[in-house]
Design an enzyme around this catalytic site. Structure first.
Site, PDB file in Angstrom:
ATOM      1  N   TYR A  40      38.159  64.640  64.165  1.00 55.74           N
ATOM      2  CA  TYR A  40      36.999  63.801  63.845  1.00 55.74           C
ATOM      3  C   TYR A  40      36.715  62.754  64.920  1.00 55.74           C
ATOM      4  O   TYR A  40      37.522  62.515  65.803  1.00 55.74           O
ATOM      5  CB  TYR A  40      37.082  63.199  62.454  1.00 55.74           C
ATOM      6  CG  TYR A  40      38.226  62.301  62.039  1.00 55.74           C
ATOM      7  CD1 TYR A  40      39.013  61.595  62.933  1.00 55.74           C
ATOM      8  CD2 TYR A  40      38.505  62.139  60.676  1.00 55.74           C
ATOM      9  CE1 TYR A  40      40.022  60.749  62.508  1.00 55.74           C
ATOM     10  CE2 TYR A  40      39.513  61.300  60.227  1.00 55.74           C
ATOM     11  CZ  TYR A  40      40.267  60.618  61.146  1.00 55.74           C
ATOM     12  OH  TYR A  40      41.265  59.781  60.711  1.00 55.74           O
ATOM     13  N   GLU A  41      35.524  62.189  64.848  1.00 57.31           N
ATOM     14  CA  GLU A  41      34.979  61.281  65.871  1.00 57.31           C
ATOM     15  C   GLU A  41      34.888  61.962  67.240  1.00 57.31           C
ATOM     16  O   GLU A  41      35.065  61.320  68.274  1.00 57.31           O
ATOM     17  CB  GLU A  41      35.808  59.986  65.967  1.00 57.31           C
ATOM     18  CG  GLU A  41      35.878  59.205  64.687  1.00 57.31           C
ATOM     19  CD  GLU A  41      34.512  58.900  64.096  1.00 57.31           C
ATOM     20  OE1 GLU A  41      33.511  58.852  64.839  1.00 57.31           O
ATOM     21  OE2 GLU A  41      34.432  58.725  62.865  1.00 57.31           O
ATOM     22  N   GLY A  42      34.590  63.239  67.225  1.00 54.12           N
ATOM     23  CA  GLY A  42      34.489  64.007  68.464  1.00 54.12           C
ATOM     24  C   GLY A  42      35.801  64.691  68.749  1.00 54.12           C
ATOM     25  O   GLY A  42      36.806  64.022  69.023  1.00 54.12           O
ATOM     26  N   ARG A  85      36.105  55.714  67.946  1.00 60.44           N
ATOM     27  CA  ARG A  85      36.943  56.540  68.819  1.00 60.44           C
ATOM     28  C   ARG A  85      38.194  55.776  69.264  1.00 60.44           C
ATOM     29  O   ARG A  85      39.285  56.346  69.328  1.00 60.44           O
ATOM     30  CB  ARG A  85      36.125  57.048  69.999  1.00 60.44           C
ATOM     31  CG  ARG A  85      35.249  58.215  69.602  1.00 60.44           C
ATOM     32  CD  ARG A  85      34.271  58.659  70.644  1.00 60.44           C
ATOM     33  NE  ARG A  85      33.512  59.796  70.126  1.00 60.44           N
ATOM     34  CZ  ARG A  85      32.422  60.294  70.671  1.00 60.44           C
ATOM     35  NH1 ARG A  85      31.930  59.745  71.780  1.00 60.44           N
ATOM     36  NH2 ARG A  85      31.802  61.320  70.129  1.00 60.44           N
TER      37      ARG A  85
END
Length: 559
Positions: free
Chosen positions: A426-428, A294
């Site tokens: 992506y990655e949340g 993140r």
């Protein structure tokens, strides 16, 4: 326009804005001297400018392809990757016991920004490997560490993370991939994973996948997920890549951008894997990698913002059009173009400072500093969201600066927009990051939030009189959000997060200007007088919660 690595800007942030010296003064990172860090940044900048930047356009025009089950990467990518690996830039922060340099993650973050600015598609590869290295360092057995970490750290092998399935995106708990014990300490992994960045390549000897799967009779949801290491080739007794494992790349996604990065659909058909960490505790292990990623994605936003700004500035200095405020006739002298360039530069600086601030907090947390750990946790969703939103905003403004030529692919301006767009997903997703901030990150009653606001309130200098009242307004807004139920918190979560980003950005700019440099004072003045006031509207939206969001039914929305 040639890419110019922002070594001096990064160094300034480290020295004058985010307090990197606090990391250097710890026993753990005492060897990270200023001379060593400067040398690392300078060499990374050279490789980025001379080796990686020329690959950016090539990867966009000549994407990775799947031929007879083999991924063929974009022209020159193998050479670019090996230049990074041989210089030690994959294992900057990795454990020296396994060949890493053991330097602070802040240095890795700074280097990764330049790599991403030069060629974002290629930067994804070492970023995934760095996350895997950290996950294995924390959760793998000594035997797994001894076998895999030296190869990953050197860049001889590279790593991926396999979470998403066709029916399980953000809801990871819905995954169905299976892991059957084989009775010899290994497991047979079966299932399909999608959106696997750099799931294969043709320039490293092995690819090591970290795969989330369920053991037989595992609990439902995230509580029943375990993590497994599944290599493309099973190492032999000497630790060299051996026989092929039972996995394959089914296809490559045809994407909006990041064409040089092969995004794979992976199929596992009883592939041999090894458990990492405890049974049914895979999410805890994977989050080690995801939190690393993140920050990495936040930096990708900064990377593209800086590159897009450089590209737009070069065009504005060269393009003549109409009557301007100056004698040159260049479009940079048009007021609106100047406004855009100032905003691009101000946002990029703030996003860079925020990412490096988070990296410093993560490094201090590794030394046992609990306050730094809480600060890092609170900053993570803000940095990820703001960094990527800044990347998208600045890249989009870059097209506008180019005018009609920005819409023409040959100028290269559009590639930045296409490449950076996925970073908000992506990655949340950024919406999930905002929900995390308004929900989980306030479960301490606002302790971490108020500690951060207390720090910002200590700002001094000519901008203090503007920033401090905004801090107090945000403090009151945070108290109001704490009084809301979770549904209402989520309804205003995105503007709530962006209010923190705006106030933090003003704080970083004020610190940068405190040294008296007139250029930095001018940039700070622009941010604080033109961008910071947006915080009022953000706070108003945050306090509204979910009011009005459901006033239209699905049928009304479709009418």
């Amino acid at each position: 326009m040639p890419y110019s690595a922002p070594v001096s800007d990064i160094s300034f942030c480290l020295d004058h804005v985010v307090g990197f010296d606090r990391v250097q003064q710890t026993e753990m990172f005492a060897e990270a001297s200023s001379d060593l860090v400067d040398a690392m940044l300078t060499e990374a900048g050279r490789i980025c400018e001379e080796v990686l930047a020329p690959l950016n356009r090539a990867g966009d025009l000549h994407p990775a392809v799947l031929e007879n089950g083999v991924v063929r990467t974009s022209p020159g990518y193998g050479g670019g990757y090996h230049a990074l690996a041989e210089a030690g830039f994959v294992g900057i922060s990795a454990d020296p016991e396994y060949g890493g340099l053991g330097l602070p993650h802040t240095v890795t973050t700074a280097v990764n920004e330049m790599i991403g600015g030069a060629c974002l598609s290629l930067e994804l590869n070492p970023l995934m490997t760095q996350g895997q290295i950290e996950a294995l360092e924390h959760h793998a057995s000594d035997e797994i560490k001894a076998l895999y970490l030296p190869k990953l750290t050197s860049g001889e092998w590279c790593g991926t993370m396999n979470l998403t399935e066709p029916q399980a995106g953000s809801d990871v708990g819905a995954l169905t991939s299976k892991a059957e014990p084989k009775g010899d300490g290994t497991y047979a992994i079966s299932g399909q994973k999608i959106y696997i960045s750099w799931g294969d390549n043709d320039f490293t000897d092995n690819i090591v996948h970290l795969v989330l799967a369920r053991l037989p009779d595992a609990p439902k949801g995230t509580k029943g997920i375990s993590l497994f290491l599944v290599p493309k080739k099973i190492p032999d007794a000497d630790g060299n890549s051996g026989v092929a494992n039972d996995l394959k790349v089914v296809s490559l996604e045809h994407k909006m951008g990041l064409h040089g990065s092969p995004t794979c659909v992976m199929q596992y058909d009883g592939a041999t894997g090894w458990l990492i960490g405890e049974e049914n505790k895979g999410m805890a292990a994977m989050f080690t990698m995801m939190n690393n990623a993140r920050l990495g994605v936040a930096v990708q936003g900064v990377s593209v913002a800086d590159a897009a700004y450089q590209h737009a500035l070069s065009y504005a200095l060269d393009r003549k059009q109409g009557r301007t405020n100056g004698d040159t006739g260049m479009i940079i002298d048009h007021a609106d173009v100047r406004r855009m360039l100032m905003e691009m530069k101000a946002e990029t600086f703030a996003a860079r400072a925020m990412a490096l601030d988070l990296a410093v907090a993560l490094d201090l947390a590794k030394t046992g500093d609990k306050s730094a750990e809480a600060r890092a946790a609170f900053l993570t969703p803000i940095a990820k969201s703001y960094g990527t939103e800044t990347g998208m905003k600045v890249a989009n403004m870059g097209i506008q600066v180019h005018g009609g030529m920005g819409f023409i692919e040959e100028t290269g301006a559009a590639q930045y927009v296409r490449d950076v767009r996925v970073t908000a997903i992506y990655e949340g997703t950024n919406g999930i990051q905002a929900m995390d901030l308004a929900g989980r990150k306030l479960m301490d009653g606002g302790v971490a939030a108020f500690a951060l606001l207390d720090e910002i309130a200590t700002v001094n200098g000519e901008f203090a009189s503007v920033i401090q009242p905004m801090v107090e307004a945000l403090r009151k807004t945070t108290e109001d959000v704490l009084a809301l139920d979770m549904a209402d918190r989520f309804g205003g979560a995105v503007p709530f997060l962006m209010a923190y980003a705006r106030v933090l950005g003003a704080y970083y700019h004020a610190k940068a200007a405190s040294g008296g440099d007139e250029t930095r004072k001018a940039l700070a003045h622009f941010h604080i007088t033109r961008l910071l006031p947006e915080t009022h509207a953000m706070m108003m939206q945050a306090r509204c919660g979910s009011a009005g969001l459901y006033d239209l039914s699905p049928e009304d929305l479709a009418a």
